[in-house]
Design a protein around this motif. Structure first.
Motif, mmCIF file in Angstrom:
data_model
loop_
_atom_site.group_PDB
_atom_site.id
_atom_site.type_symbol
_atom_site.label_atom_id
_atom_site.label_comp_id
_atom_site.label_asym_id
_atom_site.label_seq_id
_atom_site.Cartn_x
_atom_site.Cartn_y
_atom_site.Cartn_z
ATOM 1 N N UNK A 104 23.663 42.828 50.331
ATOM 2 C CA UNK A 104 21.971 41.775 51.130
ATOM 3 C C UNK A 104 23.258 40.850 51.917
ATOM 4 N N UNK A 105 23.816 40.373 52.199
ATOM 5 C CA UNK A 105 25.048 39.485 52.627
ATOM 6 C C UNK A 105 25.143 39.460 53.907
ATOM 7 N N UNK A 106 25.430 38.415 54.879
ATOM 8 C CA UNK A 106 25.366 38.994 55.857
ATOM 9 C C UNK A 106 27.112 39.482 56.728
ATOM 10 N N UNK A 107 27.087 39.903 57.912
ATOM 11 C CA UNK A 107 27.809 40.862 57.609
ATOM 12 C C UNK A 107 29.033 40.491 58.128
ATOM 13 N N UNK A 108 29.666 39.333 58.553
ATOM 14 C CA UNK A 108 31.430 38.402 57.948
ATOM 15 C C UNK A 108 31.278 38.621 56.603
ATOM 16 N N UNK A 109 30.040 38.206 55.823
ATOM 17 C CA UNK A 109 30.504 37.841 53.957
ATOM 18 C C UNK A 109 30.443 39.674 53.184
ATOM 19 N N UNK A 110 30.877 40.431 54.344
ATOM 20 C CA UNK A 110 30.047 42.168 53.431
ATOM 21 C C UNK A 110 31.356 43.300 53.354
ATOM 22 N N UNK A 133 42.409 24.984 67.377
ATOM 23 C CA UNK A 133 43.579 25.555 68.589
ATOM 24 C C UNK A 133 43.589 26.035 69.256
ATOM 25 N N UNK A 134 42.453 26.832 69.482
ATOM 26 C CA UNK A 134 41.835 27.742 70.383
ATOM 27 C C UNK A 134 42.741 28.903 70.147
ATOM 28 N N UNK A 135 42.860 29.788 69.136
ATOM 29 C CA UNK A 135 43.613 30.433 68.077
ATOM 30 C C UNK A 135 43.339 31.801 68.124
ATOM 31 N N UNK A 136 42.128 32.635 68.473
ATOM 32 C CA UNK A 136 40.958 33.060 67.853
ATOM 33 C C UNK A 136 41.632 33.883 66.999
ATOM 34 N N UNK A 137 42.994 34.378 67.337
ATOM 35 C CA UNK A 137 43.946 35.686 65.922
ATOM 36 C C UNK A 137 43.735 35.095 64.330
ATOM 37 N N UNK A 138 43.649 33.612 64.239
ATOM 38 C CA UNK A 138 43.860 32.838 63.658
ATOM 39 C C UNK A 138 42.626 32.586 62.608
ATOM 40 N N UNK A 139 41.603 33.508 63.263
ATOM 41 C CA UNK A 139 40.638 33.264 62.668
ATOM 42 C C UNK A 139 40.259 34.606 61.252
ATOM 43 N N UNK A 140 39.984 33.829 59.848
ATOM 44 C CA UNK A 140 40.604 35.311 58.837
ATOM 45 C C UNK A 140 39.373 36.309 58.969
ATOM 46 N N UNK A 141 39.424 37.349 57.998
ATOM 47 C CA UNK A 141 38.003 38.315 57.656
ATOM 48 C C UNK A 141 38.155 38.342 56.605
ATOM 49 N N UNK A 142 37.672 38.049 55.813
ATOM 50 C CA UNK A 142 37.267 37.719 54.134
ATOM 51 C C UNK A 142 37.375 38.201 53.706
ATOM 52 N N UNK A 143 38.620 39.432 52.984
ATOM 53 C CA UNK A 143 38.024 40.544 52.318
ATOM 54 C C UNK A 143 37.527 40.537 51.187
ATOM 55 N N UNK A 144 36.706 41.250 50.213
ATOM 56 C CA UNK A 144 36.113 40.503 48.725
ATOM 57 C C UNK A 144 35.835 41.519 47.886
ATOM 58 N N UNK A 145 35.579 41.947 46.620
ATOM 59 C CA UNK A 145 35.876 42.729 45.751
ATOM 60 C C UNK A 145 34.960 43.180 45.684
ATOM 61 N N UNK A 146 33.453 42.688 45.666
ATOM 62 C CA UNK A 146 33.193 42.971 45.093
ATOM 63 C C UNK A 146 30.971 43.032 46.240
ATOM 64 N N UNK A 147 31.842 42.345 47.626
ATOM 65 C CA UNK A 147 30.390 41.961 48.504
ATOM 66 C C UNK A 147 29.082 42.195 47.745
ATOM 67 N N UNK A 148 27.922 41.115 47.978
ATOM 68 C CA UNK A 148 26.572 41.545 47.841
ATOM 69 C C UNK A 148 26.043 42.777 48.983
#
Length: 192
Positions: A79-85, A62-77
């Motif tokens: 060594x995970x990639x930045x977007x998963x940390x 839909x070309x709505x970049x504000x809709x792309x979420x940031x996944x917030x995790x309880x205990x991210x590893x």
């Protein structure tokens, strides 16, 4: 669930009010001001990976970049990639113009409720899909309750909301705009 299944589900739910509620929550998600400002968090044992993927797809289609979420995790590893940390400390920086979208099929744990309350106090908009948790619903600016054994499953509700969030609002065509303008100019017509 593919787009055909979502379309079929929408057809089944057309008269139930579910689609209107999903659209309302979808519109609220789209109100996030900037990319990276939509924070998505779930319970410690149930991170919302599936909804994260669907919202990312909808943002792209839909070309709505504000809709792309940031996944917030309880205990991210570490060594995970930045977007998963992204950890819970991100919720401490939630601000006005950002949206915290909470998914909790069961009663939300107290640590999650505390962080949601803190984010609300700093001005973030709180949205939720929840399984009938009055405390989480009370903290949310807008929420959809999905009781177990109901017409729509928790997974189905996520699909409906993500699809609704990605719907591109169509501006009325030239004919529709002209007709509205003519109605305004001519005013009501009375006949004897």
């Amino acid at each position: 669930m593919d787009s055909g299944s979502v379309a079929y589900l929408r057809e089944l739910l057309a008269e139930t009010g579910w689609l209107d509620r999903a659209r309302e929550l979808g519109v609220a998600l789209r109100a996030t001001r900037s990319p990276g400002g939509l924070l998505l968090v779930g319970a410690p044992d149930d991170e919302p990976w599936h909804l994260t993927a669907h919202l990312s797809d909808e943002a792209r289609f839909a070309n709505l970049p504000q809709l792309a979420p940031t996944l917030v995790r309880w205990a991210p590893p570490a060594d995970a990639p930045a977007h998963l940390r992204v950890g819970l400390e991100r919720l401490e920086r939630a601000a006005k113009g950002e949206t915290l979208f909470v998914l909790s099929e069961r009663q939300a744990p107290v640590p999650l409720l505390e962080r949601v309350d803190d984010a609300r106090r700093t001005g973030a908009t709180i949205l939720a899909i929840e399984g009938g948790d009055p405390e989480l619903a009370g903290l949310a600016h807008d929420a959809i309750a999905v009781p177990s054994g109901g017409l729509v499953t928790f997974d189905g509700a996520q699909h409906l909301v993500s699809a609704a969030a990605g719907e591109v609002e169509r501006r009325p065509g030239l004919r529709a705009r002209l007709a509205r303008l003519l109605d305004k100019v001519s005013g009501p017509q009375f006949t004897d």
